[in-house]
Design a protein around this motif. Structure first.
Motif, short mmCIF file in Angstrom:
data_model
loop_
_atom_site.label_atom_id
_atom_site.label_comp_id
_atom_site.label_asym_id
_atom_site.label_seq_id
_atom_site.Cartn_x
_atom_site.Cartn_y
_atom_site.Cartn_z
N GLY A 582 0.92 -13.97 -8.85
CA GLY A 582 2.01 -14.93 -8.83
C GLY A 582 1.76 -16.12 -7.93
O GLY A 582 0.71 -16.26 -7.30
N SER A 583 2.76 -17.00 -7.86
CA SER A 583 2.67 -18.23 -7.08
C SER A 583 3.09 -17.97 -5.64
O SER A 583 3.91 -17.10 -5.36
N ILE A 584 2.54 -18.77 -4.71
CA ILE A 584 2.84 -18.62 -3.28
C ILE A 584 3.28 -19.96 -2.74
O ILE A 584 2.64 -20.99 -2.98
N GLY A 585 4.38 -19.96 -2.02
CA GLY A 585 4.85 -21.15 -1.35
C GLY A 585 4.79 -20.96 0.16
O GLY A 585 5.42 -20.04 0.69
N GLU A 632 10.89 -22.64 -6.43
CA GLU A 632 10.89 -21.18 -6.46
C GLU A 632 9.46 -20.68 -6.56
O GLU A 632 8.65 -21.23 -7.32
N TYR A 633 9.14 -19.65 -5.78
CA TYR A 633 7.79 -19.08 -5.77
C TYR A 633 7.90 -17.55 -5.78
O TYR A 633 8.87 -16.99 -5.27
N ASP A 634 6.87 -16.92 -6.34
CA ASP A 634 6.89 -15.45 -6.33
C ASP A 634 6.88 -14.92 -4.91
O ASP A 634 7.66 -14.03 -4.56
N TYR A 635 6.02 -15.48 -4.07
CA TYR A 635 5.95 -15.06 -2.67
C TYR A 635 6.07 -16.29 -1.78
O TYR A 635 5.48 -17.34 -2.06
N VAL A 636 6.85 -16.14 -0.72
CA VAL A 636 7.04 -17.24 0.23
C VAL A 636 6.61 -16.77 1.61
O VAL A 636 6.96 -15.67 2.05
N VAL A 637 5.83 -17.60 2.27
CA VAL A 637 5.52 -17.41 3.69
C VAL A 637 6.26 -18.51 4.44
O VAL A 637 6.01 -19.70 4.20
N LEU A 638 7.18 -18.12 5.30
CA LEU A 638 7.98 -19.08 6.06
C LEU A 638 7.46 -19.15 7.48
O LEU A 638 7.48 -18.17 8.22
#
Length: 689
Positions: A582-585, A632-638
């Motif tokens: 998936g996508s990562i933001g 929107e992203y599958d996984y987010v690192v904040l």
């Protein structure tokens, strides 16, 4: 399964045949001239484009088995029919439907039917796809209680597994449509009539943006000719967002919907400056509309000399007091400045014609038009009702303290006037350093002079961030049409963000419009939305806390690190996310973006900018917190939440920005921090990953 796969293959073949028929049309002998030929060929080209078969997009996603033929009296005993529900209508060589458009009335039970209200359905079938190939199906018997339900045992109704899989499916690329997963409460909004404006208050992950886009597609289906004449427009917060959503409508067969930002709408001047928050708030205040109205009408003056029209050997005199009556009447009618200015010479000419008739002449309309163009009449109009240039008017208003004070007396305080005055007045419109708020003021002034063209329907997304003057600018584009307003009060991140939708709708010119609230999330994991909702009492205490129907809790982790290790720990979290599908933001405060970009480059990790399309090779997007809204992203690192909060001018706006960032993931969230987390998040027990 083989029968359904065969129907899919036959439907795709039928769609290809429909496209070939359109491509082979010969219009050489059916058009009267080259203009007609050009227009007709444009229609054919659009038809060909709309009939394109998207290989990785399912042509149909459901099947409805009716107990009775739709539209037939059940007492007649007509047997039921089966309909395949898909993205567009497809028919065979005989004209019989093979796939029914999801927007057609016969398709509505696919989204609304339930065991309590089966809507005359015997069975609802959902299809599962892998890479465009039909690989699974799932049946729901709605009227036969003895038949197996979704779960396989009678009487036990559970959420569709295929539906759940589609909702939770990882995504690489732009925003996709939700046509296969629309829920009953969403469908009610999508199919609401065109006659009224609908406002949707939607918590993160409730699909409000997709609902708005699908509503456009539905309205274009149900009111094709009306909206083709009047036009439709989707308004988003920024270009990155518009690029993110731009593939949804084409996937539904709609190619002619324009997209723009509010800045695009009011782009009458080049924006080269940014206002301080205090100045932007005053310029965006609805009171500025009255200041501008006064400023425009301040150009009107009363006649002091008579108007003498010479025609041949006769002289016709209109005394000053009659001219004053005409001017006063036009002022009292409060019509637009430009329209009144066009009417003024005709009114004067009419007065002259009355005198001619009293003298025994018989003038006609041509004489009145000639008098209206007479030099003496033109001179009166120029003197009492001069041309107003909207940009020059705003230039003077912001650069001339005395003029501003005169027009804003009793409306703006002296302090507010001082706040919006330019420190160094500009000499010309082209040389001025305009801000976005200034452009909105010019747009308001333009509408005071000449009416803004109204569209048939406008979709306004992320509406909570607009100022009252921006709402007015959008409202001018749908004065005779309707609107779909989408947003979330809790995600308002501008100092002028709206507090209530009722207030916003009033500024939009649509007071009393229906406000629908979506609180059931379909994409954000349960643990993530519960964690983010801890901020609601501080940022939007009147809103209902969102829930999630997702069966999987999702990945959620909070990593506390030393300050020196923050960047390395953030990159490590990105590596963990990249190991998944998936996508990562990677979302961070604006001040942290340069360091993170440099670290990613040093580590050999390719990162995209917001709005750029992800691919199998490039799945990580580096997102400034200020641009995260709507994405929107599958996984987010904040990265470092406290820096996100501190990057805003006040704490409430900062916490709202943090709420936005926390609610961007679809499958998992990792929060990496060295500084203490905001108290609003730590006031309760932290959810363990």
């Amino acid at each position: 399964m083989e029968r359904e796969q065969a129907h899919l293959a036959a439907s795709r073949a039928a769609l290809r045949a429909m496209r070939e028929d359109a491509e082979n049309l010969n219009i050489a002998d059916v058009t009267a001239n080259w203009v007609n030929a050009k227009v007709l060929q444009g229609e054919i080209d659009a038809r060909i484009k709309a009939l394109a078969d998207l290989s990785h997009t399912p042509l149909f996603f459901g099947r409805l088995d009716y107990l009775h033929a739709p539209g037939i009296d059940r007492a007649e005993g007509a047997s039921g029919e089966n309909f395949y529900i898909g993205r567009r209508h497809v028919h065979d060589g005989d004209g019989d439907p093979m796939v029914i458009d999801w927007r057609a009335p016969v398709s509505q039970p696919f989204y609304r039917a339930s065991k309590k209200d089966p809507m005359d359905l015997r069975l609802r079938r959902r299809f599962g796809y892998t890479g465009g190939e039909l690989t699974a199906y799932e049946d729901e018997h709605l009227t036969d209680q003895a038949a197996a339900t979704i779960s396989g045992s009678a009487g036990e109704a559970r959420t569709s597994r295929l539906l759940q899989t589609e909702i939770e499916r990882p995504r690489v690329g732009p925003m996709r449509d939700i046509v296969a997963t629309i829920q009953p409460e969403q469908d009610e909004i999508v199919r609401a009539g065109i006659g009224g404006t609908v406002c949707v208050q939607g918590a993160p992950g409730t699909g409000k943006t997709a609902v708005g886009l699908h509503r456009v597609a539905y309205l274009l289906y149900a009111h094709r000719e009306r909206l083709a004449r009047a036009g439709t427009l989707v308004i988003g917060p920024n270009r990155s967002f518009l690029h993110y959503i731009e593939q949804v409508l084409p996937a539904l067969g709609e190619l002619e919907v324009k997209q723009a930002t509010v800045d695009d709408l009011v782009g009458h001047v080049e924006v080269r400056a940014t206002d301080e928050a205090a100045a932007a708030m005053v310029k965006g205040d609805a009171r500025m509309a009255e200041v501008l109205r006064r400023a425009v009408r301040s150009h009107i003056s009363m006649p002091v000399e008579p108007c003498v029209v010479v025609r041949g050997s006769r002289r016709w005199r209109v005394p000053a007091y009659e001219l004053e009556e005409i001017v006063q009447e036009l002022r009292d009618r409060d019509i637009r400045y430009g329209a009144a200015r066009e009417a003024l010479p005709q009114r004067i000419a009419h007065t002259v014609l009355v005198r001619m008739e009293q003298a025994g002449e018989a003038p006609d309309d041509r004489v009145q038009d000639a008098v209206a163009r007479n030099a003496a009449v033109k001179a009166v109009v120029k003197a009492v009702w001069p041309v107003v240039d909207p940009a020059k008017l705003v230039l003077r208003l912001l650069g001339d303290a005395d003029f501003l004070a005169e027009q804003a007396e009793g409306i703006l305080t002296p302090e507010e006037q001082k706040t919006i005055l330019w420190a160094k007045p500009a000499r010309s419109v082209k040389g001025a350093k305009w801000s976005s708020a200034d452009a909105v003021l010019i747009d308001e002034a333009m509408d005071l002079v000449e009416r803004t063209h109204s569209l048939g329907h406008v979709v306004l997304d992320e509406a909570q961030d607009l100022s009252p003057m921006q709402y007015r600018a959008v409202g001018r584009r749908c004065t005779t049409g309707s609107a779909t307003v989408l947003g979330d009060i809790a995600q308002g991140t501008t100092p002028w963000a709206t507090d209530t939708w009722e207030e916003a709708l009033a500024h939009l010119g649509k007071p009393g419009s229906a406000v629908e609230e979506l609180t059931q999330g379909f994409r954000v994991p349960r643990e993530v939305i519960a964690y983010a909702s801890r901020l609601l009492p501080a940022i939007a205490p009147d809103l209902t806390e969102a829930t999630s129907i997702r069966e999987s809790a999702g990945d959620f982790e909070i990593r506390t690190v030393a300050s020196a290790d923050l960047t390395a720990a953030t990159l490590a979290a990105c590596d963990d996310a990249l190991a998944k599908e998936g996508s990562i933001g990677l979302i961070a405060a604006e001040a942290r973006i340069p360091a993170l970009r440099a670290a990613l480059e040093a580590a050999g990790v390719t990162c995209l900018a917001p709005g750029e399309e992800t691919s199998a090779e490039s799945r990580l997007t580096l997102v400034p917190a200020t641009l995260a809204k709507g994405l929107e992203y599958d996984y987010v690192v904040l990265d470092e939440p406290s820096a996100v909060v501190d990057g805003e001018p006040d704490e409430r706006t900062g916490l709202r920005r943090l709420y936005v960032c926390l609610t961007r993931p679809v499958s998992g969230l990792t929060v990496v921090h060295a500084a203490p987390l905001p108290e609003e998040l730590t006031g309760r027990r932290v959810v363990e990953p």
